[in-house]
Each structure stands twice: as C-alpha cells, then as structure tokens.
Design a protein around this motif. Sequence first.
Motif, PDB file in Angstrom:
ATOM      1  N   MET A   1     -36.638  18.504  34.433  1.00  0.00           N
ATOM      2  CA  MET A   1     -35.775  19.280  33.582  1.00  0.00           C
ATOM      3  C   MET A   1     -36.551  20.492  33.064  1.00  0.00           C
ATOM      4  N   THR A   2     -35.909  21.605  33.083  1.00  0.00           N
ATOM      5  CA  THR A   2     -36.518  22.830  32.604  1.00  0.00           C
ATOM      6  C   THR A   2     -36.606  22.789  31.088  1.00  0.00           C
ATOM      7  N   THR A   3     -37.761  23.182  30.554  1.00  0.00           N
ATOM      8  CA  THR A   3     -37.912  23.194  29.102  1.00  0.00           C
ATOM      9  C   THR A   3     -37.679  24.574  28.508  1.00  0.00           C
ATOM     10  N   TYR A   4     -37.640  25.584  29.367  1.00  0.00           N
ATOM     11  CA  TYR A   4     -37.375  26.944  28.913  1.00  0.00           C
ATOM     12  C   TYR A   4     -36.471  27.592  29.946  1.00  0.00           C
ATOM     13  N   ASN A   5     -35.239  27.880  29.564  1.00  0.00           N
ATOM     14  CA  ASN A   5     -34.272  28.424  30.505  1.00  0.00           C
ATOM     15  C   ASN A   5     -34.288  29.949  30.502  1.00  0.00           C
ATOM     16  N   THR A   6     -34.278  30.503  31.705  1.00  0.00           N
ATOM     17  CA  THR A   6     -34.275  31.957  31.863  1.00  0.00           C
ATOM     18  C   THR A   6     -33.061  32.368  32.682  1.00  0.00           C
ATOM     19  N   SER A   7     -32.837  33.670  32.759  1.00  0.00           N
ATOM     20  CA  SER A   7     -31.744  34.159  33.601  1.00  0.00           C
ATOM     21  C   SER A   7     -32.014  33.822  35.067  1.00  0.00           C
ATOM     22  N   SER A   8     -33.288  33.731  35.468  1.00  0.00           N
ATOM     23  CA  SER A   8     -33.624  33.339  36.840  1.00  0.00           C
ATOM     24  C   SER A   8     -33.194  31.905  37.130  1.00  0.00           C
ATOM     25  N   ASP A   9     -33.331  31.014  36.127  1.00  0.00           N
ATOM     26  CA  ASP A   9     -32.894  29.627  36.320  1.00  0.00           C
ATOM     27  C   ASP A   9     -31.401  29.567  36.606  1.00  0.00           C
ATOM     28  N   SER A  10     -30.642  30.308  35.830  1.00  0.00           N
ATOM     29  CA  SER A  10     -29.194  30.342  36.021  1.00  0.00           C
ATOM     30  C   SER A  10     -28.834  30.946  37.373  1.00  0.00           C
ATOM     31  N   ALA A  11     -29.539  32.007  37.747  1.00  0.00           N
ATOM     32  CA  ALA A  11     -29.278  32.658  39.030  1.00  0.00           C
ATOM     33  C   ALA A  11     -29.587  31.706  40.183  1.00  0.00           C
ATOM     34  N   ASN A  12     -30.711  30.983  40.083  1.00  0.00           N
ATOM     35  CA  ASN A  12     -31.053  30.014  41.129  1.00  0.00           C
ATOM     36  C   ASN A  12     -30.029  28.887  41.204  1.00  0.00           C
ATOM     37  N   THR A  13     -29.522  28.450  40.067  1.00  0.00           N
ATOM     38  CA  THR A  13     -28.491  27.413  40.057  1.00  0.00           C
ATOM     39  C   THR A  13     -27.234  27.905  40.766  1.00  0.00           C
ATOM     40  N   ASN A  14     -26.859  29.149  40.518  1.00  0.00           N
ATOM     41  CA  ASN A  14     -25.685  29.707  41.204  1.00  0.00           C
ATOM     42  C   ASN A  14     -25.900  29.772  42.714  1.00  0.00           C
ATOM     43  N   VAL A  15     -27.085  30.146  43.134  1.00  0.00           N
ATOM     44  CA  VAL A  15     -27.392  30.204  44.569  1.00  0.00           C
ATOM     45  C   VAL A  15     -27.278  28.806  45.175  1.00  0.00           C
ATOM     46  N   ARG A  16     -27.848  27.807  44.510  1.00  0.00           N
ATOM     47  CA  ARG A  16     -27.768  26.429  45.033  1.00  0.00           C
ATOM     48  C   ARG A  16     -26.322  25.927  45.046  1.00  0.00           C
ATOM     49  N   ALA A  17     -25.531  26.329  44.047  1.00  0.00           N
ATOM     50  CA  ALA A  17     -24.117  25.939  44.038  1.00  0.00           C
ATOM     51  C   ALA A  17     -23.393  26.536  45.244  1.00  0.00           C
ATOM     52  N   LEU A  18     -23.690  27.787  45.551  1.00  0.00           N
ATOM     53  CA  LEU A  18     -23.077  28.414  46.732  1.00  0.00           C
ATOM     54  C   LEU A  18     -23.512  27.699  48.008  1.00  0.00           C
ATOM     55  N   LEU A  19     -24.810  27.428  48.150  1.00  0.00           N
ATOM     56  CA  LEU A  19     -25.307  26.756  49.355  1.00  0.00           C
ATOM     57  C   LEU A  19     -24.745  25.333  49.477  1.00  0.00           C
ATOM     58  N   THR A  20     -24.457  24.710  48.345  1.00  0.00           N
ATOM     59  CA  THR A  20     -23.794  23.399  48.361  1.00  0.00           C
ATOM     60  C   THR A  20     -22.376  23.555  48.899  1.00  0.00           C
ATOM     61  N   LYS A  21     -21.646  24.541  48.384  1.00  0.00           N
ATOM     62  CA  LYS A  21     -20.264  24.752  48.826  1.00  0.00           C
ATOM     63  C   LYS A  21     -20.190  25.147  50.299  1.00  0.00           C
ATOM     64  N   VAL A  22     -21.131  25.952  50.778  1.00  0.00           N
ATOM     65  CA  VAL A  22     -21.148  26.314  52.196  1.00  0.00           C
ATOM     66  C   VAL A  22     -21.454  25.068  53.039  1.00  0.00           C
ATOM     67  N   GLY A  23     -22.376  24.235  52.570  1.00  0.00           N
ATOM     68  CA  GLY A  23     -22.667  22.975  53.271  1.00  0.00           C
ATOM     69  C   GLY A  23     -21.435  22.091  53.339  1.00  0.00           C
ATOM     70  N   GLU A  24     -20.699  22.023  52.240  1.00  0.00           N
ATOM     71  CA  GLU A  24     -19.475  21.218  52.211  1.00  0.00           C
ATOM     72  C   GLU A  24     -18.399  21.830  53.101  1.00  0.00           C
ATOM     73  N   TYR A  25     -18.369  23.137  53.211  1.00  0.00           N
ATOM     74  CA  TYR A  25     -17.433  23.813  54.108  1.00  0.00           C
ATOM     75  C   TYR A  25     -17.646  23.323  55.545  1.00  0.00           C
ATOM     76  N   TYR A  26     -18.908  23.299  55.975  1.00  0.00           N
ATOM     77  CA  TYR A  26     -19.206  22.836  57.336  1.00  0.00           C
ATOM     78  C   TYR A  26     -18.999  21.330  57.478  1.00  0.00           C
ATOM     79  N   LEU A  27     -19.265  20.583  56.424  1.00  0.00           N
ATOM     80  CA  LEU A  27     -19.087  19.133  56.451  1.00  0.00           C
ATOM     81  C   LEU A  27     -17.613  18.752  56.407  1.00  0.00           C
ATOM     82  N   GLY A  28     -16.817  19.580  55.752  1.00  0.00           N
ATOM     83  CA  GLY A  28     -15.382  19.304  55.644  1.00  0.00           C
ATOM     84  C   GLY A  28     -15.009  18.422  54.466  1.00  0.00           C
TER      85      GLY A  28
END
Length: 185
Positions: free
Chosen positions: A1-28
């Motif tokens: 768990m992150t103890t200090y949150n930055t805008s980079s943390d949020s940006a990385n989370t958004n990127v991982r959320a997108l890559l999750t959704k793209v993975g699910e797109y291919y998985l169906g």
Amino acid sequence: MTTYNTSSDSANTNVRALLTKVGEYYLGRSFNTASGRGKVDWKKIKEDTFDSKCAYCGEELTSPTIEHLVMFNRDHCGLHHPGNIVPCCRPCNSSRKKIDGVYVDWEDHLLSICSEKKHPLSKFKERKARIINHIKSKKYPKLTEDEINALKSITKHLYSSTKSELDQALALYRDIDETLVNRRD
C-alpha cells in the motif's frame, strides 16, 4: 500500500485500469482475480498449471503474487489477462534491468533466476516451455506492433492527462482556498 499518494500514482492506476479493460475486451469477460470467475482462473493457474510453485524459481508458494509476464505498465502495455499472469514468489517478483536501464523481458528474467540459483539448463527450458504453453492455452492476444504502439500512445496520453487534471484540481483548490482565506480576514 502506498503511504504517500501522488498524481503519478493516480495516473498509473488509470493506465492499469485501461490495460485491464483491454485485456477483458480480448478475453470477452471480466477478469477480477479477487472474485468470481477470475478468482477461479487464478486458482487454476496457480495450482493446476504451475503446481503451486513459482513460475520462475520453482519453489513452493506460501504467499504467491501475480506476475505479469509482459509488464503491466504504460511502457510495455502488458494486459491483465489469464495468459499474461503467472504465480511468483516475492523474491522473483522484482523487475530487473539491463546495464542500459531497460527492463528485461520475462524470458531473460527466468534465465537470470535459473542462473543465480544454479539450476541446470533443463530446468530453465522446462519452465520456459510451461510458461509458453500457458500463454498459448489461455489465448493471450498476440498484438501487432501497430496495436502495441497504439496502446502506448493511449496510455501515455492517459497518464499525462490524469496527472495534469490532478495538478489543475490542486491549483483550483488553492485558488478557492486563498479566496476563502481572504474573505475570513
């Protein structure tokens, strides 16, 4: 768990959320490894495919972590997909870099671990074959160079726009706060 949150943390989370959704797109379908069918998939990958052992060193797993073979970030654009995850022990789940600072791919990572542990070449070949069979059996999408470059462009934009939005939100808050403070005086 992150103890200090930055805008980079949020940006990385958004990127991982997108890559999750793209993975699910291919998985169906959804692929949440914490619940439902995704959790069942993850359990089968750990127990059946990899015999409750680390995909890299072959040690018994007491507390396995999910390792994304193609890194799950904006630089590599690995998808969160059953064919891109393997069970890994904590020591093996650390990214390694080449001398030039570029992260090694999973095959070089596997070779490095097998070499460090002085495992025979046959163990490396066996583990590599198991991972490749896993990737194929789970039908991890073989993205073209154009598709990967498109994902990199999208994730780069998403990352920078998320950081920018947070920075702008902070600036707006400061402006509002200064206005309120000035009114209080």
